[in-house]
Design an enzyme around this catalytic site. Structure first.
Site, mmCIF file in Angstrom:
data_model
loop_
_atom_site.group_PDB
_atom_site.id
_atom_site.type_symbol
_atom_site.label_atom_id
_atom_site.label_comp_id
_atom_site.label_asym_id
_atom_site.label_seq_id
_atom_site.Cartn_x
_atom_site.Cartn_y
_atom_site.Cartn_z
ATOM 1 N N ASP A 179 -3.065 -26.511 14.078
ATOM 2 C CA ASP A 179 -2.809 -26.351 12.785
ATOM 3 C C ASP A 179 -1.467 -25.175 12.927
ATOM 4 O OD1 ASP A 179 -2.149 -25.000 10.369
ATOM 5 O OD2 ASP A 179 -4.466 -24.589 9.797
ATOM 6 N N HIS A 180 -0.552 -25.997 12.828
ATOM 7 C CA HIS A 180 0.944 -25.181 13.142
ATOM 8 C C HIS A 180 1.053 -23.910 12.496
ATOM 9 C CE1 HIS A 180 2.553 -27.262 9.455
ATOM 10 N NE2 HIS A 180 3.234 -26.243 9.508
ATOM 11 N N HIS A 242 -4.629 -24.743 6.051
ATOM 12 C CA HIS A 242 -3.548 -23.676 6.498
ATOM 13 C C HIS A 242 -4.007 -22.390 5.818
ATOM 14 C CE1 HIS A 242 -1.162 -26.329 8.237
ATOM 15 N NE2 HIS A 242 -0.590 -26.906 6.994
#
Length: 503
Positions: A179-180, A242
């Site tokens: 998950d950037h 996110h």
């Protein structure tokens, strides 16, 4: 400091945009900063035919995403190789395995392999199956790790199915769900702000915090992602992954140590403590969805969502989602959380705002400002931390105005702040799973999100229009209890809310 062992990185889907735009530039930065091990190589794998040299030109030598001397880029590119799979990912990987073993021997990578699946989720299971058929999940000689990109399912059922499929071939400790957002320094700094500072941690509870607010705003529309986005929507695309990860970092209890599993254990408890909303009346009162309409920004007309390419002209997919919810544990009982995410907002920004309670005894009642203290953690852009507090205006009497105490990451000068993919790739190379989502975390997030999606799908919930370039539907502030309203942030951290100039 963890060590980075010799290893071979295998990127499936290497002919795609992510590899050229994010992954290889991130690897180049790690090479530039001397973070890569002495013995290291990259094998790109895809269905497009390319030679090693063509692949190197595409992602490194002629890349617009890598800026440096030609000689240094050329040295780096010698570590890059390519393997064509043919027409399908679901084929025998015997030839691929032979190439891997040749590179492993030539580059002395000690049988340590990372498999990065930069592919649609539908390919995760066949790739894992075919790697396993060649023994490439076996850790008796060297470790094996699997990195997968979101979406991690489309619902709780599909997430559980995906996890079960992967667990047939790889153990959970081998799987890294990337998950950037969690790779951003300011996201990680939430943990440090909380647990390394005695001025915050004693106040981090229902006794001192009035409510918590998270905003993720994007100024762009769906661009060329209309086909994907129309099947996903804001809640699936941003909130479930996110933003609930951000919520977990805010809500979690202090872990026993900085060990990755201890941190992930506490994040799981946090996600499981979110109060599920299943009653239609509760869902109606605590969720808002909207969709951007055509408007004019800076003298130019921008399309409404239903006019975007590959979007159903009768679509009810939300581009704005706001959710109010509670956390059922001792620390957060009765503290409302407000989380919103949207496209076509006035500016691009992600931030967390901790709203502290007012002093119980008000002695400066004539002041005309809201004296509530706020802690603002800016994730992007203008990354930093801001504390808002009341100060006396010089002169007679006790007129109070807002004061700002702020810290900016840009003030660190020449310190190199890793981009998200740099940090996350290096963590995976070192076997540090702190910033990667675990299977049970993903399922807990879906368990909370699914009832909202089901309620919206039934068509009972209104979908409100909002003009592109404004802060969502007109009545969005009604979600917030009392006389409160969303903090509509500007492009800069210290901007006071109210309105935002569109750049």
């Amino acid at each position: 400091m963890r060590t980075t062992e010799n290893q071979l990185l295998v990127i499936f889907g290497a002919s795609g945009d992510l590899t050229a735009r994010k992954l290889v530039p991130a690897l180049y930065k790690l090479y530039q900063e001397k973070h890569l091990p002495e013995h290291f190589a990259v094998l790109g794998v895809a269905r497009s035919f390319m030679t090693d040299e063509q692949f190197r030109k595409r992602v490194a030598l002629e890349s617009k995403h890598i800026k440096d001397s030609d000689e240094f880029i050329a040295q780096f590119s010698e570590k890059l190789f390519y393997q064509d799979l043919g027409d399908s990912y679901d084929v025998s990987y015997m030839e691929l395995n032979e190439r891997l073993q040749d590179l492993n021997t030539a580059y002395q990578t000690d049988n340590n392999f990372i498999f990065y699946l930069s592919t649609p989720p539908s390919l995760f299971e066949p790739i894992a199956k075919n790697l396993t058929a060649q023994g490439l999940n076996d850790e008796r000689e060297g470790w094996k790790r699997l990195i997968i990109e979101k979406p991690f399912g489309y619902s709780l059922d599909t997430a559980q199915s995906l996890n079960n499929d992967l667990h047939r071939y790889f153990k959970e400790k081998q799987i890294y769900r990337i998950d950037h957002y969690l790779g951003k320094e300011t996201v990680q700094n939430i943990l440090v702000t909380r647990f390394a500072n005695s001025i915050f941690e004693p106040l981090w509870n229902r006794s001192y915090i009035h409510h918590v607010e998270i905003t993720n705003a994007e100024s762009d529309g769906v661009e060329s992602r209309g086909g994907y986005y129309d099947k996903s929507g804001a809640l699936r695309d941003m909130f479930q992954s996110h933003l609930l990860q951000l919520v977990a970092l805010i809500v979690m209890e202090p872990p026993l140590s900085a060990d990755p599993e201890e941190i992930r254990n506490e994040k799981l408890k946090a996600l499981k403590s979110l109060r599920l909303m299943t009653d239609p009346e509760v869902l109606e009162q605590n969720t808002i969805r909207g969709q951007y309409l055509a408007s004019e920004i800076d003298g130019e007309r921008v399309n409404g969502y239903r006019e975007e390419e590959d979007v159903d002209p009768d679509s009810t997919t939300e581009t704005y989602a706001a959710v109010k919810f509670y956390v059922d544990n001792w620390r957060w009982a009765d503290v409302p959380f407000y989380v919103r995410t949207a496209k076509r907002m006035p500016t691009k920004v992600t931030e967390v705002v901790i709203h502290f309670k007012s002093p119980h005894h008000q002695i400066f009642k004539n002041s005309n400002i809201n004296k509530d203290n706020k802690l603002v953690i800016r994730i992007q852009p203008d990354e930093g931390i801001l504390v808002k507090f009341g100060v006396k205006v010089p002169g007679q009497g006790f007129k109070v105005e807002r004061g700002n105490l702020d810290f900016y990451y840009s003030s660190l000068g020449d310190t190199h702040i890793m981009e998200a993919y740099e940090r996350l790739l290096l963590d995976a190379m070192q076997g540090d799973a702190t910033l990667y989502a675990r299977a049970d975390e993903v399922e807990a997030a879906w368990r909370f999100t699914d009832p909202i999606l089901e309620y919206w799908k039934e068509g009972n919930a209104r979908i409100y229009g909002y003009s592109a370039g404004v802060w969502g539907p007109e009545h969005a502030d009604e979600l917030i209890e009392g006389k409160g309203q969303w903090r509509n942030p500007g492009a800069h951290l210290a901007d006071d809310p109210g309105y935002c100039v569109i750049e």
